[in-house]
Design an enzyme around this catalytic site. Structure first.
Site, PDB file in Angstrom:
ATOM      1  CE1 TYR A   1      -4.805   0.178   4.605  1.00  0.00           C
ATOM      2  CE2 TYR A   1      -3.047  -0.047   6.568  1.00  0.00           C
ATOM      3  CZ  TYR A   1      -3.534  -0.609   5.066  1.00  0.00           C
ATOM      4  OH  TYR A   1      -2.806  -1.013   4.224  1.00  0.00           O
TER       5      TYR A   1
ATOM      6  CE1 TYR B   1      -4.687  -0.860  -4.782  1.00  0.00           C
ATOM      7  CE2 TYR B   1      -4.901  -3.084  -4.879  1.00  0.00           C
ATOM      8  CZ  TYR B   1      -4.788  -1.946  -3.974  1.00  0.00           C
ATOM      9  OH  TYR B   1      -5.055  -1.759  -3.198  1.00  0.00           O
TER      10      TYR B   1
ATOM     11  CB  VAL C   1      -0.259  -5.660   4.402  1.00  0.00           C
ATOM     12  CG1 VAL C   1      -0.133  -6.311   2.419  1.00  0.00           C
ATOM     13  CG2 VAL C   1      -1.169  -6.115   5.284  1.00  0.00           C
TER      14      VAL C   1
ATOM     15  CE  LYS D   1      -4.236   1.382  -1.056  1.00  0.00           C
ATOM     16  NZ  LYS D   1      -4.698   0.788   0.428  1.00  0.00           N
TER      17      LYS D   1
ATOM     18  CB  SER E   1      -0.944   0.164   1.812  1.00  0.00           C
ATOM     19  OG  SER E   1      -2.142  -0.979   0.932  1.00  0.00           O
TER      20      SER E   1
END
Lengths: 304, 304, 304, 304
Positions: free
Chosen positions: A240, A189, A258, A67, A64
């Site tokens: 998150y 992705y 992660v 991103k 992530s």
């Protein structure tokens, strides 16, 4: 004058034998097989000085963390309606992430939750000639390192088991907020998430956010204003449903993945990355969170 | 003694020129092209007598009505843990149907919402040798009519645009509540929805629910207890978020489909089907709802 | 060297005749009667210098701004389990604020939403001998101004019409997260919100958050760590569901109130307050938001 | 010909020594002190015959069962806009009952959840001269028994601890869907719930719903259509989030109360009440649910 090497050594020593290291992500074999004992820290000052300890030179799956890099790539290219397709508000609860999409008619809360990152991926797939290659080259140039690459096995495993991402992408498509084929967007992705970097490369990759938009080679990749805004999004949405906790305990913009990596930064001062594969229940690196808390406690360096 | 032919003629006359007929489903061309003026009623008494008016003999796409038939097919075949994979409670709000799935860990509220019907489809794909053919043959034998068939163009259009169903199926898969490949389950599901029947065939298809589990040919296809339970599920869950309204205004177990068909029944007395393609905002046939309200008002025949 | 007086004058001139000023809160007469043309700015540097323009010296109802002050008062007094009764995460959507309470078993998301502020109020009612007087005296001493007072008419109107707050307090009570009588807690809460201050007093009141915990008189009221954490909470939670937007556009910790006031700050540099009674749809002062955006754009002073 | 006395004796014998009896409601002392061994059944046929066993002649607190009676009282008195203030759809999940109110702008899902019953109570408080007395007299006349009364101690305990109901009433008030004072409406509501009846009185009270609107004394209290609609609401909404389960397993319209009572009915045939104070996790009498399942299994009498 802070002795940074001493600070990160102290943190590393305090935490390296910690028994409670969280749980390594196990939903794909390529992540499950990572040795939970890996633990590295890398610090890069705006002055160019660097400090490192532990496994700072091993490759980790950035997941992530990517991103933030797709967001940085798209911002200078994209017309102003980007923010009509994705919002900038914290998402609050991840336990019903798709329900938020439904309640808000297919507009993801922010670009750092999966649904939002899928919209950014969709935009890049539309704008780029060879999306995967072009993004990889962008990352390589940001870090000034042509050896950075995808781990194809990771990308493939995600493709085979990423049902939640298929669900999110199809829901976006149902709302008309995905322009390309679901499979094309997800292929991009899964590849962006499957990039591998070392802690050292990560502090280079995020240098521009601490440095008014200029990367290590001092090229202006994003405007100062864009850098500030990405930092604001990281601070409010980067962890998150632990974003508030991270702001509260650490007080730096940052992003976790992660794979157990975390990158954080203090504008005008430094970027820092930590890697330990074990995750806490919120999905953030357990030792990584502790190391960064300790770092800002010891140095008193935070945005607040 | 009720003059049923007169009753349905009266209803047909009252409503057939109604201007407010709702909106024909337009998400796929095969449904959008249906003439909104179609309007048929078919009534079948337990005695064997039938009464019909209007376009009762034209084929319509049964769509969600098929969910009751897959449930009827699976019940006698399936071990008792079926009700651990899908619940029997009304779902309330459809506007966040995926959020309910998330809040309840991948257990759909009932077998008549899409997610629940996908779980039933998954079970049939596991149990049947040739799922699509076997289910089609089941429907043909229930109705005693070998000409019933899929409309392959409808099934194909659903496959190309059914993003919401892809999202639901992938979310179920993420929760481990789908055993087969997402694509296989959806292929089956899009075909079951793409079956075409006339109003007359629909009152035959639902005959067993009014007749203690015995179909028109008096074969026992489900037990009396299973028939009652399917009726209970239809009453509480058969009309999306208008289930309460239908129970309140009509008072019969029934099921609607986005093709504009509705089938309802009074146990021991009759089955009735209505078709008018225009839908109300809740997705149920607008004239169909009105026709059934009028029918139970005029005949005073309802389960309440 | 920034010419601050010129900056705020420019902003004031640019915005003071703006037609789109939002809507003055009208749920109680005392707020509805405020002249929408009021518009004041006050800036206080850590050096002690101040700059002001417009209606900086008129009293406004601080409303939710008071939540930061009750939090600052309680932190040094309260045992560590405070954070078990209220969390520090952004709340996301205010449209279903009570539903979040329900989903999370009566633990408010953060101390700056109403439910969280009610828990803080409850704690103060438990700890203080004369809660309302003691809190008022605290605020007076923070600002070094004994003339600050409640507007009893405002408090009384809130008491008569604050059904949402009664609902929240009773729900907290149902979950066991309110120890005192609902009416006592609400009486305190309605009074804390009914305090009146000028823009000048507000920049004094928030001075400690920018100044390592030391108020204007250089008394240490909270620890440096507590100041940082309150700033983090303001940044992530201070603007209802516009917290992300404020971080993104302005980039300062701050807090707004329904009376049209906003206070924000840059640690080590300044506190700034703006007042304009008209609110945007999210409930934040419309001109206040614009003025602060303009301020950080012109000065390039933000935490990011 | 069914031997009803034998049926209910069999059920009583099968269940009376059951160890798993659920948990007696303990939130107020008056309910907590009830002996969990109470277990009574009363059956009343439309013919006038009655059958009873066990503790059918002891008084129980009817609690939520009263909601059906206030609805029956208001329907003939109230103008048509009743259904604009409360809907008739199943509520689905009770765990976030207030959130549903928020999502749907203060319109309760149905008149049998607490929020909906509060709206009905509010209407009665508006329409009646002496609301509590008038409703009590209504119940006495329906049952033809002037000895029926409130248990004032129960009503008072609810008043002191009913925070969830205070929360719901205030939220309704905030949405403008409560016309009278919150305290007046709750005083009425706590009293309606605190009525005590025996099982025998309950089968009398619900006789009108099975008998086309005519009570035991054959007075028409509601129209046939109103009786049918109340039955439909009971079937879809009478058992909290177990409404589907009850329809599925039992197949009768009915209503439960937290005092352990359940009343159910088959139109044109009978009313039946069961009392056992222990509740299952959904808040319905555990033995009561089992007894009614057994009753419809043995007699094959259900609406389906």
């Amino acid at each position: 004058m802070i002795d940074y090497q001493n600070v990160i050594n102290t943190i590393h020593n305090d935490l390296k034998d910690e028994v409670a290291r969280g749980v390594v992500a196990s939903y794909i074999p390529e992540l499950a097989d990572i040795d939970a004992n890996n633990f590295g820290i890398h610090l890069r000052l705006m002055t160019g000085e660097t400090f490192a300890t532990g496994d700072w030179n091993k490759k980790l799956s950035i997941q992530s963390i990517s991103k933030v890099l797709t967001l940085a790539m798209v911002l200078p290219m994209y017309p102003e309606n980007l923010w009509q397709r994705v919002d900038v508000e914290p998402s609050g609860n991840p336990f019903n992430h798709l329900s938020l999409l439904e309640l808000e008619n297919g507009i993801p809360r922010n670009p750092l939750i999966n649904a939002g990152a899928l919209v950014i991926a969709d935009i890049l797939v539309s704008l780029l000639d060879n999306p995967k290659e072009d993004f990889l080259n962008y990352v390589r140039s940001v870090v000034d390192d042509p050896t950075i690459n995808f781990n194809e096995a990771v990308a493939n495993s995600e493709r085979l088991t990423g049902y939640n991402n298929y669900a999110a992408a199809n829901l976006l498509k149902a709302y008309g907020n995905l322009k390309n084929d679901v499979d094309d967007v997800l292929d991009f992705y899964f590849h962006q998430c499957a990039i591998e970097m070392t802690c050292e490369q990560l502090t280079k990759a995020f240098f521009m956010f601490a440095n008014h938009g200029n990367c290590c080679q001092q090229n202006k990749l994003i405007s100062e204003s864009q850098a500030k805004r990405i930092n604001a999004i990281m601070l409010t949405c980067g962890f998150y449903d632990e974003a508030g906790e991270f702001a509260f305990e650490v007080g730096l913009p940052g992003k976790s993945g992660v794979g157990g990596g975390i990158v954080a930064l203090l504008p005008n001062h430094f970027t820092i990355s930590v890697w330990s594969p074990g995750l806490n229940p919120q999905g953030n690196s357990m030792l990584g969170m502790k190391a960064l808390e300790q770092f800002t406690s010891m140095t008193k360096l935070s945005i607040f």
